[in-house]
Design a protein around this motif. Structure first.
Motif, PDB file in Angstrom:
ATOM      1  N   ALA A   1       0.845  -1.194   0.000  1.00 33.07           N
ATOM      2  CA  ALA A   1       0.000   0.000   0.000  1.00 33.07           C
ATOM      3  C   ALA A   1       0.879   1.241   0.000  1.00 33.07           C
ATOM      4  N   TYR A   2       0.321   2.315  -0.480  1.00 35.83           N
ATOM      5  CA  TYR A   2       0.989   3.619  -0.436  1.00 35.83           C
ATOM      6  C   TYR A   2       0.295   4.478   0.601  1.00 35.83           C
ATOM      7  N   PRO A   3       1.005   5.328   1.283  1.00 30.65           N
ATOM      8  CA  PRO A   3       2.455   5.432   1.304  1.00 30.65           C
ATOM      9  C   PRO A   3       3.087   4.357   2.185  1.00 30.65           C
ATOM     10  N   THR A   4       4.314   4.017   1.867  1.00 27.95           N
ATOM     11  CA  THR A   4       5.120   3.146   2.715  1.00 27.95           C
ATOM     12  C   THR A   4       6.511   3.759   2.817  1.00 27.95           C
ATOM     13  N   VAL A   5       7.022   3.824   4.030  1.00 30.74           N
ATOM     14  CA  VAL A   5       8.366   4.346   4.264  1.00 30.74           C
ATOM     15  C   VAL A   5       9.223   3.187   4.757  1.00 30.74           C
ATOM     16  N   VAL A   6      10.368   3.012   4.110  1.00 29.90           N
ATOM     17  CA  VAL A   6      11.325   1.982   4.495  1.00 29.90           C
ATOM     18  C   VAL A   6      12.608   2.700   4.916  1.00 29.90           C
TER      19      VAL A   6
ATOM     20  N   GLY B   1       1.218   3.256   5.517  1.00 24.61           N
ATOM     21  CA  GLY B   1       0.256   4.275   5.906  1.00 24.61           C
ATOM     22  C   GLY B   1       1.014   5.557   6.198  1.00 24.61           C
ATOM     23  N   THR B   2       0.317   6.573   6.611  1.00 23.61           N
ATOM     24  CA  THR B   2       0.952   7.858   6.872  1.00 23.61           C
ATOM     25  C   THR B   2       2.069   7.695   7.894  1.00 23.61           C
TER      26      THR B   2
END
Length: 179
Positions: free
Chosen positions: A140-145, A159-160
């Motif tokens: 899913a967007y957004p995803t932060v890695v 998620g946010t």
């Protein structure tokens, strides 16, 4: 009749996935909601550093460019309202000295160029192959890695973004790196 039941069941699963995605502030549907922030086993993303990113200003780089320092890799879509709303938080991380790279596997490079110009972002924006998004198992967007100094994915937020959690992760990486 059996086929109609199967079709109805799939529609229900899709609706549940969309509801779960919306509840997490995500734009892309998911069928099983993951944990908000998860630890990623270091061996899980081999080959990430070889990934090529076509940047909006005409250059191409690999993620290996960021070796030696933590990187916040934000995977997004220009049409995702949650993705756009977290840009200010990512800009604050960049202003505090953290390297941030915004990438999309969904948008075209011309769309990303227009988006970056309109948003006036302080960090690079680029396009990656959709296979890279699949390799990172992004649902899913957004995803932060968050990648550590060796390019290993150490945490992921779907998620946010929870900026405080990201700051804590980055502080832990800097402490470990300083030893």
């Amino acid at each position: 009749m059996k086929r109609e039941s199967l079709t109805a069941a799939l529609f229900i699963l899709l609706a549940l996935g969309l509801s779960a995605a919306a509840a997490q502030g995500c734009c892309a549907p998911i069928l099983i909601p993951p944990a908000r922030s998860t630890q990623v086993p270091p061996s899980g993303e081999r080959g990430v550093l070889n990934t090529q990113v076509s940047l909006t200003y005409g250059k191409t780089l690999t993620l290996d460019t960021y070796r030696g320092q933590p990187l916040v890799l934000a995977v997004f879509s220009t049409t995702c309202p949650s993705c756009v709303s977290e840009l200010k938080a990512l800009a604050r991380l960049q202003a505090a000295g953290t390297k941030v790279l915004l990438v999309s596997g969904q948008d075209t490079l011309p769309d990303l160029v227009r988006f970056a110009q309109n948003q006036r972002l302080p960090f690079p924006v680029g396009r990656v192959a959709p296979q890279f998004i699949a390799q990172l198992k992004i649902l899913a967007y957004p995803t932060v890695v968050v990648l550590d100094a060796r390019g290993r994915a150490v945490t992921r937020q779907q998620g946010t973004a929870d900026v405080q959690s990201l700051q804590n992760t980055l502080a832990g990486l800097r402490t470990t790196q300083g030893r």
